[in-house]
Enzyme design. Structure first.
Site, short mmCIF file in Angstrom:
data_model
loop_
_atom_site.label_atom_id
_atom_site.label_comp_id
_atom_site.label_asym_id
_atom_site.label_seq_id
_atom_site.Cartn_x
_atom_site.Cartn_y
_atom_site.Cartn_z
N GLU A 119 -33.12 26.49 109.02
CA GLU A 119 -31.70 26.19 109.07
C GLU A 119 -30.94 27.31 108.36
OE1 GLU A 119 -30.46 22.46 107.34
OE2 GLU A 119 -28.46 22.64 108.16
N MET A 167 -35.18 21.22 102.14
CA MET A 167 -34.91 21.25 103.57
C MET A 167 -35.64 20.11 104.28
SD MET A 167 -33.36 22.71 106.02
CE MET A 167 -33.46 22.00 107.65
N GLU A 212 -33.10 14.36 101.43
CA GLU A 212 -33.90 14.91 102.54
C GLU A 212 -34.54 13.78 103.35
OE1 GLU A 212 -33.12 17.86 102.91
OE2 GLU A 212 -32.46 18.25 100.86
N GLY A 232 -31.74 23.93 97.68
CA GLY A 232 -32.43 22.84 97.00
C GLY A 232 -33.66 22.37 97.74
N HIS A 280 -32.04 12.28 105.71
CA HIS A 280 -31.77 13.15 106.86
C HIS A 280 -32.63 12.78 108.07
CE1 HIS A 280 -28.82 16.17 106.02
NE2 HIS A 280 -29.46 16.77 105.05
N1 TRP Z 1 -30.12 21.11 105.21
C1 TRP Z 1 -30.43 21.33 103.83
C2 TRP Z 1 -29.95 20.13 103.07
O1 TRP Z 1 -28.82 19.92 102.85
C3 TRP Z 1 -29.81 22.51 103.23
C4 TRP Z 1 -30.02 23.85 103.79
C5 TRP Z 1 -29.27 24.51 104.66
C6 TRP Z 1 -30.94 24.79 103.35
N2 TRP Z 1 -29.64 25.79 104.79
C7 TRP Z 1 -30.66 25.99 104.00
C8 TRP Z 1 -31.97 24.71 102.45
C9 TRP Z 1 -31.38 27.13 103.72
C10 TRP Z 1 -32.70 25.84 102.20
C11 TRP Z 1 -32.40 27.05 102.80
O2 TRP Z 1 -30.69 19.30 102.71
ZN ZN Z 2 -28.55 17.95 103.58
#
Ligand code: TRP
Ligand code: ZN
Length: 879
Positions: free
Chosen positions: A120, A262, A297, A260, A300
């Site tokens: 992401e 993923m 997480e 933090g 999600h």
């Molecule tokens: N989707 C992740 C969250 O909010 C966060 C996220 C977005 C992320 N881009 C990232 C984490 C790049 C690590 C590196 O939980």
């Molecule tokens: Zn998130």
């Protein structure tokens, strides 16, 4: 540089039904073979297939088994284009990548002897050519091959369907994920770990195997993480009827990570600081963060994975909603008051600042240069506030019905924020069309209040007006729908309802102005508005110190008491700074504040309420210098910082005996450490009191004593922070002892780096240079950079904001270096330099000078370019 616009969205020309990936893992030369079965969406079109790719070496390309010549396709730095394709076909792409030299930590990278991915938002294109966009959903089958001894664990999404040994000491595992997913949820990890295993039985009696993978030798630090996961799974069943859907749930902790954590399907990857905990190494705050991020997480899996985003402009669809869900969870697991205060502080000191900066954007942005720049407090935290307002407006049952309809309609789809609002609206027959302006309008609404009392009719009227300052992208702002929670306090302590109340304790403001009226009330009535921060707005409502003291003593809502106390602190700092009181003369400051605030009348109330440690810890926390600057913009930040210290001293002068007495009483009965709310509250209050007390020479020794007696990291850190205030020899003695004890633990040492970076000393810049050469510092590790350089820029007020501009200059030089290593991290820690709007003209100029220097730097990343160029443009528009 190219700007992407939300309104330019087009449905994909092709869909990818299935992906078969084979990884031959070698640190410097990994071969990725990808077999895609693709179909044209509009069978009558002749569109070329345009795949995304970045820093890939294309080895071979075949169409339906026939190898393509170089003249049958085009490759550029960012794309692979193939023309004249049939309706259905199979594309086989082989690429070579170099995980070892990938310091961006996006795509596939190699660090601490393990392979790890982060896809992401747009990282998958660094692995292979693909339709790297969230509305292309596909079934993934992944085979990972690697050396068996070095990488005994080969992990990916879903379930294992095959595994075995290969020649040359290598082995393989094949994974299949039965759920369609976009590429950003793909994950792969290969390495050697210790594993903590457990099991969760869902409410429909399905067994789920839970695994937490950590660095070898750290298994004892994974207990809290796995317990948190089980609590999250249970909570989502109880609250939203949502169950987990795979047979496996894996969490891997890694030391090199940009953010933090993923939410990759079935295989979450975490920054190790949000997994590892044990009492002597983690603070109460760490325990809290681990629980809430594990929950985030996990949540999600439904809000993000089962229903995902159509395009990245819709990011708040999953993030705002998931943050709201994790806040609700934390609120249920811990305590409502301190949680809400934490969230409000984030909004006021970070989100409001972002909204006043050139990066101001709606929770659903309209234009993006670098998507990584939009994982913001606006999309996440303001996004969660918007969901909270819907909850307030629709009520508990209505909100849950809306969520249910959202899943009924959209499970398995990639959708928009409008789809979410439509589900909420349709499930409740409640018109949210005006409310949905919260998704498109940026900026912070400001509410002003005028109060009129009619003595004859005993009628109190409040006239509210809302206005949002314009931003360069949106010169004209419109009124928003604001749910207002309130209290109208009578002299006898009774509460009175507003005539406009909808019957649920809420008054809704939906136009530019609103009248609230209270009949048969005293002239001395006090009305507090937006209680619990019921809408993310700035409120200008005047109270005298005496009124605030009355609220503190007689409101029925602890949050309202806290707001009143915050108001008193801000009012005091403002009084000192704006009246040019001599801040170096504490005695006269004490006299002035005593007269102005009459705080002595609160002494016995404070003494009595020390039996409520959570409330008192909150009330006795003076706003940070950054929040003071937010509330009192354009003042010299060094004056605010000094005035804050004066107010601290004044509080101690006023309540010394109470503080001393209760500190003594609290440390006398300290139990064996447990992460448990009563203990957390007590430790918090102990820390707050200690930090007051050490402002007096007679109490300096307390910091060292507290340090020696501590049996947990929370107390240890409180004592170090207290000693840092005193900054005598014992502070450095304690720091040395700490470093000696924890030199084996990367996560714990971040606390040490961060304490070093925030010491207020004249030679801080040369200290920072020395610390960069420390054996445990590494510019490639984001946690280290954030702990040392980030803490300096965000929290060392006198160092970073030194009047000679040396702090800004240091930061600029560091950013130039860091940008080439990891532009995502660089673009995050530049934030304080782009928030010049709140500062005095001299500081603004110093900051802009540095931003211009950065803009001229050759090879500047898109990440920094977007932030720096927008910030300079905003400055030029104003000046
Ligand atoms: N989707 C992740 C969250 O909010 C966060 C996220 C977005 C992320 N881009 C990232 C984490 C790049 C690590 C590196 O939980
Ligand atoms: Zn998130």
């Amino acid at each position: 540089m190219q700007v992407k616009k939300r309104l330019d969205y087009q449905v994909p020309k092709f869909q990818i039904e299935c992906v078969d990936l084979i990884f031959d893992l070698v640190p410097e030369a990994t071969i990725v073979t990808s077999q895609l079965s693709i179909c044209r969406v509009d069978i009558n079109s002749k569109d070329a297939l345009i795949l995304d790719g970045y820093e890939l070496e294309l080895i071979s390309l075949s169409l339906d088994g026939r190898r393509l010549d170089e003249n049958e396709f085009e490759v550029s730095d960012t794309q692979l284009i193939i023309k004249n394709l049939p309706e259905n076909f199979i594309l086989t792409i082989t690429t070579r990548i170099d995980p070892k030299h990938n310091t961006s930590l996006e795509g596939l990278y190699y660090a601490s002897d393990a392979f790890c991915t982060q896809c992401e938002a747009e990282g998958f294109r660094r692995i292979t050519y693909y339709l790297d966009r969230p509305d292309v959903l596909s079934i993934f089958t992944v085979t990972v091959r690697a050396d068996k001894k070095a990488y005994p664990f080969l992990l990916s999404n879903g379930n294992v369907i095959d595994s075995g040994d290969l020649v040359d000491g290598r082995h393989f595992v094949t994974w299949h994920d039965p759920f369609k997913k976009p590429a950003y949820l793909f994950a792969l990890v290969a390495g050697d770990f210790d594993v903590l295993e457990d099991q969760y039985i869902t409410r429909s009696q399905r067994k789920v195997c839970l695994q937490v993978f950590v660095e070898k030798g750290r298994l004892y630090q994974a207990q809290h993480a796995i317990q948190s996961l089980k609590k999250s799974m249970k909570w989502d069943e109880d609250t939203f009827n949502l169950e987990y859907d795979l047979d496996m749930y894996m969490i891997v902790a890694v030391d090199f990570f940009n953010m933090g954590a993923m939410e990759n399907k079935g295989l979450n990857i975490f920054n190790s600081k949000f997994v590892l905990a044990q009492p002597d190494s983690a603070t109460d705050e760490d325990y809290f963060n681990i629980e809430s991020i594990i929950a985030h997480e996990y949540f999600h899996n439904w809000t993000g994975n089962r229903v995902t985003c159509r395009d990245w402009f819709q990011l708040s669809l999953k993030e705002g909603l998931t943050v709201y869900r994790d806040q609700w969870f934390s609120h249920d697991m811990t305590s409502p008051l301190s949680n809400r205060i934490k969230q409000v502080n984030v909004m006021r000191s970070h989100q409001f600042a972002e909204d006043a900066s050139a990066m101001s954007h709606p929770i659903r942005p309209d234009e993006v240069i670098e998507m990584n720049n939009f994982y913001t407090v606006t999309v996440y935290d303001k996004g969660a506030e918007v969901i909270r307002m819907m909850h307030t407006l629709l009520g508990d049952a209505g909100f849950k019905a809306g969520i249910q309809l959202y899943f009924e309609r959209h499970d398995g789809q990639a959708v928009t924020c409008d789809d979410f609002v439509a589900a909420m609206q349709d499930a409740n027959h409640y018109d949210l069309s005006h409310f949905s302006r919260w998704y498109s309008q940026s900026g912070t609404p400001e509410i002003t209040v005028e109060q009129v009392y009619d003595a004859q009719q005993r009628l109190l009227t409040l006239n509210l007006v809302q206005a949002t300052p314009s931003t360069s992208a949106q010169p004209k702002k419109h009124p928003l729908v604001l749910p207002i929670k309130y209290e109208c306090l009578q002299a006898d302590g009774k509460l009175v309802q507003a005539k406009e109340d909808q019957g649920n304790g809420v008054v809704v403001m939906s136009t530019g102005s609103l009248t609230m009226s209270f009949s048969d009330v005293d002239e001395s009535s006090i009305v507090t508005l937006f209680n619990g921060f019921s809408a993310p707005v700035k409120l200008n409502q005047h109270f005298t110190p005496a009124q605030r003291l009355r609220i503190i003593q007689s409101s029925q809502d602890d949050f309202v008491k806290w707001e009143a106390m915050q108001g008193l602190y801000i009012q005091s700092v403002q009084y000192l700074v704006d009246n040019h009181v001599s801040l170096s003369d504490q005695n006269s400051v004490n006299e002035i504040l005593q007269q102005f605030l009459q705080l002595d009348t609160l002494s016995s109330w404070i003494d009595k309420n020390m039996s409520r440690p959570e409330l008192m810890a909150e009330l006795l926390s003076i706003p940070s210098t950054e929040s003071l600057l937010q509330a009192l913009p354009k003042r010299d930040i060094l004056h605010l910082h000094q005035a804050r210290k004066n107010v601290t001293q004044y509080m101690l002068y006023e309540f010394k005996t109470v503080f001393e007495h209760h500190y003594g009483a609290l440390i006398e009965h300290q139990p064996i450490y447990e992460y448990e709310q009563l203990q957390v509250n007590n430790r918090r209050l102990i820390g707050v009191l200690l930090q007051f007390l050490v402002h007096e020479p007679a109490y300096h020794h307390l910091a060292y004593e507290h340090f020696t007696h501590s049996n947990n990291m929370t107390d240890t850190l409180s004592s170090l922070k207290a000693a840092q205030i005193v900054q005598d020899d014992s502070f450095y003695k304690m720091m040395d002892k700490f470093a000696y004890e924890w030199s084996h633990d990367l996560v714990v040492m971040d606390k040490w780096f961060s304490l070093q970076a925030t010491v207020e000393r004249d030679d801080i810049l040369s200290q920072l240079t020395l610390l960069q050469a420390h054996p445990m510092f590494n510019i490639q590790n984001p946690n280290k950079v954030r702990a040392l350089i980030g803490s300096f820029a965000f929290f060392n007020v006198p160092g970073f904001h030194a009047a000679n501009g040396k702090g800004y200059d240091f930061m600029t030089q560091y950013l130039m270096q860091l940008d080439h290593v990891n532009s995502q991290v660089a673009a995050r820690i530049i934030t304080p330099l782009t928030q010049w709007q709140l500062h005095t003209p001299e500081r603004r100029e110093l900051m802009i000078k540095e931003l211009r220097r950065l803009l001229a730097h050759t090879g500047l990343s898109r990440d920094l370019f977007e932030k720096v160029s927008k910030s300079i443009l905003q400055y030029e528009e104003i000046h």
